[in-house]
Design a protein around this motif. Sequence first.
Motif, mmCIF file in Angstrom:
data_model
loop_
_atom_site.group_PDB
_atom_site.id
_atom_site.type_symbol
_atom_site.label_atom_id
_atom_site.label_comp_id
_atom_site.label_asym_id
_atom_site.label_seq_id
_atom_site.Cartn_x
_atom_site.Cartn_y
_atom_site.Cartn_z
ATOM 1 N N GLY A 1 -14.937 12.481 -9.156
ATOM 2 C CA GLY A 1 -15.172 12.876 -7.784
ATOM 3 C C GLY A 1 -14.702 11.892 -6.739
ATOM 4 N N GLU A 2 -14.174 10.750 -7.150
ATOM 5 C CA GLU A 2 -13.710 9.736 -6.213
ATOM 6 C C GLU A 2 -12.193 9.826 -6.051
ATOM 7 O OE1 GLU A 2 -15.430 7.495 -4.305
ATOM 8 O OE2 GLU A 2 -17.163 8.681 -4.950
ATOM 9 N N VAL A 3 -11.741 9.921 -4.802
ATOM 10 C CA VAL A 3 -10.308 9.987 -4.501
ATOM 11 C C VAL A 3 -9.798 8.575 -4.250
ATOM 12 C CG1 VAL A 3 -8.537 10.968 -3.007
ATOM 13 C CG2 VAL A 3 -10.637 12.266 -3.470
ATOM 14 N N HIS A 4 -8.777 8.184 -5.005
ATOM 15 C CA HIS A 4 -8.179 6.851 -4.871
ATOM 16 C C HIS A 4 -6.726 7.000 -4.436
ATOM 17 C CE1 HIS A 4 -11.552 5.027 -7.187
ATOM 18 N NE2 HIS A 4 -11.523 6.190 -7.819
ATOM 19 N N VAL A 5 -6.359 6.467 -3.284
ATOM 20 C CA VAL A 5 -4.967 6.424 -2.835
ATOM 21 C C VAL A 5 -4.435 5.024 -3.113
ATOM 22 C CG1 VAL A 5 -3.403 6.596 -0.869
ATOM 23 C CG2 VAL A 5 -5.320 8.189 -1.076
ATOM 24 N N TYR A 6 -3.411 4.931 -3.962
ATOM 25 C CA TYR A 6 -2.939 3.610 -4.396
ATOM 26 C C TYR A 6 -1.572 3.233 -3.841
ATOM 27 C CZ TYR A 6 -0.358 6.359 -7.899
ATOM 28 O OH TYR A 6 0.459 7.271 -8.513
ATOM 29 N N ALA A 7 -0.904 4.158 -3.130
ATOM 30 C CA ALA A 7 0.441 3.820 -2.649
ATOM 31 C C ALA A 7 0.839 4.724 -1.497
ATOM 32 C CB ALA A 7 1.463 3.957 -3.775
ATOM 33 N N ALA A 8 1.688 4.193 -0.617
ATOM 34 C CA ALA A 8 2.346 4.978 0.431
ATOM 35 C C ALA A 8 3.836 4.687 0.380
ATOM 36 C CB ALA A 8 1.783 4.633 1.807
ATOM 37 N N LEU A 9 4.655 5.724 0.551
ATOM 38 C CA LEU A 9 6.101 5.606 0.452
ATOM 39 C C LEU A 9 6.749 6.321 1.622
ATOM 40 C CD1 LEU A 9 4.861 6.690 -2.597
ATOM 41 C CD2 LEU A 9 7.020 5.657 -3.276
ATOM 42 N N ASP A 10 7.969 5.914 1.956
ATOM 43 C CA ASP A 10 8.745 6.556 3.015
ATOM 44 C C ASP A 10 9.826 7.432 2.409
ATOM 45 O OD1 ASP A 10 7.365 5.110 5.018
ATOM 46 O OD2 ASP A 10 8.706 3.397 4.748
ATOM 47 N N ARG B 1 16.952 8.527 1.056
ATOM 48 C CA ARG B 1 16.257 7.685 0.065
ATOM 49 C C ARG B 1 14.749 7.851 0.191
ATOM 50 N NH1 ARG B 1 17.696 3.922 4.057
ATOM 51 N NH2 ARG B 1 15.948 2.730 4.950
ATOM 52 N N HIS B 2 14.077 7.505 -0.892
ATOM 53 C CA HIS B 2 12.626 7.301 -0.913
ATOM 54 C C HIS B 2 12.429 5.807 -1.141
ATOM 55 C CE1 HIS B 2 12.177 11.655 -1.321
ATOM 56 N NE2 HIS B 2 13.078 11.594 -2.284
ATOM 57 N N GLN B 3 11.535 5.185 -0.368
ATOM 58 C CA GLN B 3 11.358 3.742 -0.524
ATOM 59 C C GLN B 3 9.879 3.378 -0.622
ATOM 60 O OE1 GLN B 3 13.450 2.252 2.928
ATOM 61 N NE2 GLN B 3 11.651 2.356 4.256
ATOM 62 N N TYR B 4 9.615 2.356 -1.413
ATOM 63 C CA TYR B 4 8.254 1.877 -1.654
ATOM 64 C C TYR B 4 8.239 0.356 -1.512
ATOM 65 C CZ TYR B 4 4.062 0.488 -4.207
ATOM 66 O OH TYR B 4 2.873 -0.082 -4.571
ATOM 67 N N PRO B 5 7.229 -0.190 -0.827
ATOM 68 C CA PRO B 5 6.140 0.502 -0.134
ATOM 69 C C PRO B 5 6.587 1.005 1.231
ATOM 70 C CG PRO B 5 5.885 -1.866 0.101
ATOM 71 C CD PRO B 5 7.070 -1.664 -0.799
ATOM 72 N N SER B 6 5.748 1.845 1.854
ATOM 73 C CA SER B 6 6.043 2.361 3.175
ATOM 74 C C SER B 6 6.162 1.223 4.179
ATOM 75 C CB SER B 6 4.929 3.316 3.621
ATOM 76 O OG SER B 6 5.092 3.680 4.979
ATOM 77 N N GLN B 7 7.074 1.391 5.115
ATOM 78 C CA GLN B 7 7.251 0.424 6.202
ATOM 79 C C GLN B 7 6.540 0.883 7.486
ATOM 80 O OE1 GLN B 7 9.257 -2.561 5.294
ATOM 81 N NE2 GLN B 7 8.526 -1.479 3.467
ATOM 82 N N LEU B 8 5.705 1.926 7.396
ATOM 83 C CA LEU B 8 4.961 2.420 8.547
ATOM 84 C C LEU B 8 3.760 1.514 8.852
ATOM 85 C CD1 LEU B 8 4.988 6.230 7.694
ATOM 86 C CD2 LEU B 8 6.194 5.129 9.591
#
Length: 423
Positions: free
Chosen positions: A218-227, A239-246
């Motif tokens: 039941g726990e939502v874990h967000v571990y990454a953001a990408l552009d 392109r897709h890039q990791y990690p996000s630069q936002l």
Amino acid sequence: MNDEVFVLGLDEENERILKRLPSAAGLRFRPLLSPDELQHGEIDFPDLMKKARQQLDDFDGEPAAIVTYWDFPAATMAPLLCEEHGLPHVPLPAVLKCEHKYWSRLEQRKVIDELPPFGIVDLDGDPQPPPGVDFPMWLKPVKGFSSELAFHVRDKQGFADAVGELREGVGRVGDPFEDVLRRVELPREIAEVGGAACLAESELHGVQAAVEGYVRKGEVHVYAALDSVDFPGRSSFLRHQYPSQLPDETVRRMSDIAERVMRQVGFEKGTFSIEFFCDRQSGQVCLLEINPRHSQSHAELFELVDGVANHEIMVRLGLGQEPHFPRGRGPYRIAGRCYLRRFDGDAVVTRIPSEAEIAALCRELGGTTISITPGEGQRLSDLPEQDSYSFELAELIIGADTEDELEAKYAKCEERLRFEFED
């Protein structure tokens, strides 16, 4: 302990990545159907289920897990097969609430405001834009592959042209998707539109980004953001890039939305990826779509930056274990999956870069791998799963210490990788 992990649509590239995982010690990864069976040509869902069951029955023993990193039909087959073998899995209704784009929008609307005006286009009779959805808009199947049959429509003529193509092609994925929808209790509005329908959405603005996460207990874990970076002035990915630069605040907003919508759809025991449009000036975000699996195309990016592919979380959850994911243990600070594309229409490829040319360029740049998409003599329109506006020529995995360095390495590849065509 059982040590056989069956992977729906296991391919050679991802098998190599899986074998490098920390969780791979003592495990054996077995293919369950091929990518070609799952993704190309006509999709016969009952037949695919029959073949998968037969492969599992022929196995001497019980699988330790059944997992996948692909969309439909694999993402919907996995819960059904796991249920039959008593293995951890995402509930099938939760998968369908993500995969059916209209159902997903209806569920999102219950808990968030960060989504565009949307509605169903009746492909029969005299199709019209839905009330409240103005030009420019996007038309897309409620269930499709990647950007296949997704059209950016600016006026009535563009609308009519897109409707014609959707009428002709929407059933390839939509009809077998109906086979799965019939396995769950559907809301009236979803039962009425079915799986071979067309969704219209107002155009979103800003830059594209995504978050990856998982749900357990039941726990939502967000571990990454990408552009996701488009070619300038176009709707095809550069392109897709990791990690996000936002900015951190923008990433926080995406994570908050992800947590709310994944709880709303009843997601559990699985990975997800959610795509957004983000306004750099205001920091506002708007949800584009939910994928009920992590992105296998990002796996090597995580390896380059964190030292471990995101497949690690999928495998741990499939085994019923708590995932542990490292941060920043890879050799680079940023990584990108980049694309060389042709926008000048269909053609026959008369020259592709040689293996020697590719090897020399990779040695020179460092942290770079290059995969050529078409073969010499191949017609670009014969390539599977292309978007509606370009043809992919090559995929480049690039590690770097800064975004500027990443872009410079890409520019060098664009300059040195020579393709020739005959129109």
